[in-house]
Design an enzyme around this catalytic site. Sequence first.
Site, short mmCIF file in Angstrom:
data_model
loop_
_atom_site.label_atom_id
_atom_site.label_comp_id
_atom_site.label_asym_id
_atom_site.label_seq_id
_atom_site.Cartn_x
_atom_site.Cartn_y
_atom_site.Cartn_z
N HIS A 119 -59.71 67.18 -56.30
CA HIS A 119 -59.18 67.40 -54.95
C HIS A 119 -58.12 68.51 -54.97
CE1 HIS A 119 -57.79 65.88 -50.89
NE2 HIS A 119 -56.69 66.52 -51.29
N GLU A 120 -57.17 68.42 -55.89
CA GLU A 120 -56.10 69.41 -55.94
C GLU A 120 -56.62 70.77 -56.42
OE1 GLU A 120 -53.55 68.76 -54.43
OE2 GLU A 120 -53.61 66.57 -54.38
N HIS A 122 -58.18 72.53 -53.50
CA HIS A 122 -57.14 73.18 -52.69
C HIS A 122 -56.82 74.55 -53.28
CE1 HIS A 122 -56.17 70.26 -49.69
NE2 HIS A 122 -55.58 69.40 -50.49
N HIS A 165 -58.16 70.19 -46.03
CA HIS A 165 -58.77 68.87 -45.94
C HIS A 165 -59.93 68.87 -44.93
CE1 HIS A 165 -54.63 67.65 -47.41
NE2 HIS A 165 -55.45 67.21 -48.34
N TYR A 209 -59.40 62.47 -46.28
CA TYR A 209 -58.50 61.33 -46.48
C TYR A 209 -59.15 60.05 -45.99
CZ TYR A 209 -54.25 63.86 -47.90
OH TYR A 209 -53.30 64.59 -48.58
#
Length: 271
Positions: free
Chosen positions: A173-174, A177, A183, A227
């Site tokens: 996920h990071e 980014h 997101h 999320y």
Amino acid sequence: MDPTMMDNRKTVMLLLLVSLALSQDLPAEKKDPREVHIGAHKFEKSNHTILQINKDSNQFFLEGDIATPKTRTAIKCTGNANSCLWKKSPNGKVEVPYIIDSLYSQVEKDYIEYSMKDFASQTCVRFVPRKQQSAYLHIIPKNGCFSGIGCYGDKQTVSLSKAGCLQKGIIQHELIHSLGFFHEHTRSDRDNYVRIDWSNVRSPSDFAKEDTNNLNTPYDYSSIMHYDKYAFAEDRTKPTIIPIPNANVDIGQRVAMSAIDVQRINKLYNC
């Protein structure tokens, strides 16, 4: 003793000696990535979300885990500003240099690199140990899980706290980014796919829509960048993100990149 039996025993002994000699000459096998996974499976036992892990951080984040560099006044990246994308190497691969901080144990380092391997096997992105590149990721266990959006052009932090962030899904996920993605639930057309219960949201800015280039890909409830239903909720018994038209759709997995996550990376970087 029967001469035939004696000859058979000699043959067996000779074969054993040859086998032993050959095994000593073979190079050591590389560590199987599955062994790294098995050895570090304890990291994936955590059920904590990124927002739960980051709640005690004293740093300001956009949308819960996006750090903003002081050199930027805005973060408009995905497909809209090529200057924030990592450059392709002459070999056609997008090489993203990184340093893993010495504060991690060797097992933890192995696990972070294990979590990077999906990018190399499914996209043209390669996370490579830094040599002398000026733009690179510094992966460090600060207080929380966070990253900036896209490439800054110099050293940039990706924080993976030992207190919960060392899960494959959170690591990926990071890293996504850092490749230039926001997101999923803040993409420009999200209101066609989810409804935000504003009455149960702590801060409206946490759900501000971004001016994203969605790369002609469908909204992805199963994206690793989505999320969970209770993100930023004042009352955790009630959801803040409600899928439409089917409110029961599962969202917010942290297992690994979805097929559409992979497709988007390949489209953004022209793999």
